[in-house]
Design an enzyme around this catalytic site. Sequence first.
Site, PDB file in Angstrom:
ATOM      1  N   ASP A   1       0.868  -1.183   0.000  1.00  0.00           N
ATOM      2  CA  ASP A   1       0.000   0.000   0.000  1.00  0.00           C
ATOM      3  C   ASP A   1       0.902   1.230   0.000  1.00  0.00           C
ATOM      4  O   ASP A   1       2.022   1.196   0.513  1.00  0.00           O
ATOM      5  CB  ASP A   1      -0.928   0.019   1.219  1.00  0.00           C
ATOM      6  CG  ASP A   1      -2.121   0.951   1.025  1.00  0.00           C
ATOM      7  OD1 ASP A   1      -3.233   0.444   0.730  1.00  0.00           O
ATOM      8  OD2 ASP A   1      -1.957   2.188   1.149  1.00  0.00           O
TER       9      ASP A   1
ATOM     10  N   CYS B   1     -14.129   0.180  -7.187  1.00  0.00           N
ATOM     11  CA  CYS B   1     -15.106   0.834  -6.309  1.00  0.00           C
ATOM     12  C   CYS B   1     -15.549   2.168  -6.888  1.00  0.00           C
ATOM     13  O   CYS B   1     -16.105   2.999  -6.183  1.00  0.00           O
ATOM     14  CB  CYS B   1     -14.529   1.011  -4.914  1.00  0.00           C
ATOM     15  SG  CYS B   1     -13.045   2.014  -4.904  1.00  0.00           S
TER      16      CYS B   1
HETATM   17  N1  SAH Z   1      -8.250  -3.979   0.032  1.00  0.00           N
HETATM   18  C1  SAH Z   1      -8.403  -3.094   1.165  1.00  0.00           C
HETATM   19  C2  SAH Z   1      -8.979  -1.742   0.797  1.00  0.00           C
HETATM   20  C3  SAH Z   1      -8.163  -0.978  -0.217  1.00  0.00           C
HETATM   21  S1  SAH Z   1      -8.633   0.710  -0.341  1.00  0.00           S
HETATM   22  C4  SAH Z   1      -9.263  -3.797   2.233  1.00  0.00           C
HETATM   23  O1  SAH Z   1      -9.920  -4.791   1.927  1.00  0.00           O
HETATM   24  O2  SAH Z   1      -9.251  -3.342   3.365  1.00  0.00           O
HETATM   25  C5  SAH Z   1      -7.445   1.334  -1.435  1.00  0.00           C
HETATM   26  C6  SAH Z   1      -6.037   1.505  -0.867  1.00  0.00           C
HETATM   27  O3  SAH Z   1      -5.196   1.940  -1.917  1.00  0.00           O
HETATM   28  C7  SAH Z   1      -5.875   2.533   0.233  1.00  0.00           C
HETATM   29  O4  SAH Z   1      -5.379   1.901   1.378  1.00  0.00           O
HETATM   30  C8  SAH Z   1      -4.834   3.535  -0.309  1.00  0.00           C
HETATM   31  O5  SAH Z   1      -3.913   3.958   0.685  1.00  0.00           O
HETATM   32  C9  SAH Z   1      -4.161   2.734  -1.366  1.00  0.00           C
HETATM   33  N2  SAH Z   1      -3.549   3.482  -2.474  1.00  0.00           N
HETATM   34  C10 SAH Z   1      -4.058   4.506  -3.162  1.00  0.00           C
HETATM   35  N3  SAH Z   1      -3.234   4.865  -4.176  1.00  0.00           N
HETATM   36  C11 SAH Z   1      -2.169   4.018  -4.109  1.00  0.00           C
HETATM   37  C12 SAH Z   1      -0.987   3.872  -4.886  1.00  0.00           C
HETATM   38  N4  SAH Z   1      -0.748   4.635  -5.948  1.00  0.00           N
HETATM   39  N5  SAH Z   1      -0.123   2.894  -4.539  1.00  0.00           N
HETATM   40  C13 SAH Z   1      -0.373   2.093  -3.480  1.00  0.00           C
HETATM   41  N6  SAH Z   1      -1.477   2.204  -2.721  1.00  0.00           N
HETATM   42  C14 SAH Z   1      -2.361   3.146  -3.033  1.00  0.00           C
END
Ligand code: SAH
Length: 454
Positions: A310, A398
């Site tokens: 992340d 989403c």
């Molecule tokens: N799969 C997770 C929810 C993911 S929400 C669950 O089930 O709990 C999307 C996530 O993407 C967030 O935590 C955000 O910090 C991350 N994110 C956003 N842009 C990103 C990027 N460019 N690289 C890595 N992570 C990213």
Amino acid sequence: MPDGRRRPGRKPGSGPRHDAKDNRRPRDSRPEGSRRDDGPAVEPPPPPTARPIDEPGLPTATVLVKAKRARPFFGRHPWVLDTAIERVEGTPADGDVVDLATHEGRFIARGIWNASSRLRVRLYAFDAGVPLDAPFWRSRIETAVALRRALGLDDRAGAARLINSEGDDLSGLIVDRYGDHLAVQLTSLAMAGRLDAICDALEEAVKPAGILLRGADRGLSKLEGLHLPDRVIRGTAPDGPVFIREGNLSWGVDLTEGQKTGFYLDQRENRRAAALLARDRRVLDLFCYSGGFAVTCAVTGAARSVLAVDGSPKATALARANADFNGAANVTVETADAFARIDSLSAAGEKFGMVILDPPKFARSRGAIDEALRAYHRINRVAVDLLEPGGILVTCSCSGSVSRDDFLEMLSTVAQRSGRQIAMLECRGAAPDHPVSASCLEGEYLKCIIARVA
Ligand code: SAH
């Protein structure tokens, strides 16, 4: 894409499908432009004052809709856009109860007025004469809580979305229960003005230790003329993370600083479905947030190993803590940009038995759909390359404005370009405590496809 594959009226860039358009995880299907946080700075109006608990809930004005624009509202669509209104009889203040009527004056529904929003009236009752008073809100809340009980989501040690806005006939109100605490997210001035009555009803129905207000969707809140800082509204805040149980797992949830209201409850069943296919596989969980998929695959799914990535250090700290807490020693957590990391894994010739993609909302408006689809294509294309033959792809979107058809079409293009067969095993959505009203399909946003890649 062939037009026949799209739902009528949902072409990218076309106008709203109904007379209204907005809301939910609201990740995204709101009126065009409604998510712009970068417009000229405007002084937010003062917070709406709470309505007295004994408010009669009767209309102060009648809003007449234009000829030929009434149909969606007879069909219980709850959003009346300014453009659908012919005239207003009376001078309602923001937050007042109003009746909606045809241009000839025939009653359609009862709702709440907000001149500061393009979404001028939110409708809540479709029978004449029903007052929108405290007993009315209590009854709606009791119905929503009873549904979660029927779904078996009333374990006090667990978590559930208790109220899902339009899906529970409470447009603009989201309530999540994490153990003994409730997190409330408001996206309508209508609901903000009734917060006292809503909290009374929640306390009666669930007896929480505390109710916290989370302003996770500030963009929309601003558009409603709302400025609601996070705060404790009833009882006490937890003094640290709240631990919630889901099956054989426990999650630490940060209710005061976490993303959304703290945890991605909408992915609950999708995490389990992915875990069922994870056994002995090397798993990559990109965009892992607090490790939901990663830890479920490692522990419940008995994956061989999991790499969780992340971009947010706060998220990866939570993921690390959740992996440790659940004894998942084979989970490696990295803080990195997912796009760069997936490219570097591909360049290094790494292979995985399962790749999970759950990126944030790529399309912030309907105008941005094509750009979003390109981003989905890019990561899915690389993910397929990373999968060994017979590997499992779990790919999510989403973005409410990217339709299920658009998303499937994107995957189809990935199959063509990669030359790999992608056999879809499951096309899933949000967990059932996130109901979507059939009268307001804008509330549908989450897609989760589980596929085998030959
Ligand atoms: N799969 C997770 C929810 C993911 S929400 C669950 O089930 O709990 C999307 C996530 O993407 C967030 O935590 C955000 O910090 C991350 N994110 C956003 N842009 C990103 C990027 N460019 N690289 C890595 N992570 C990213």
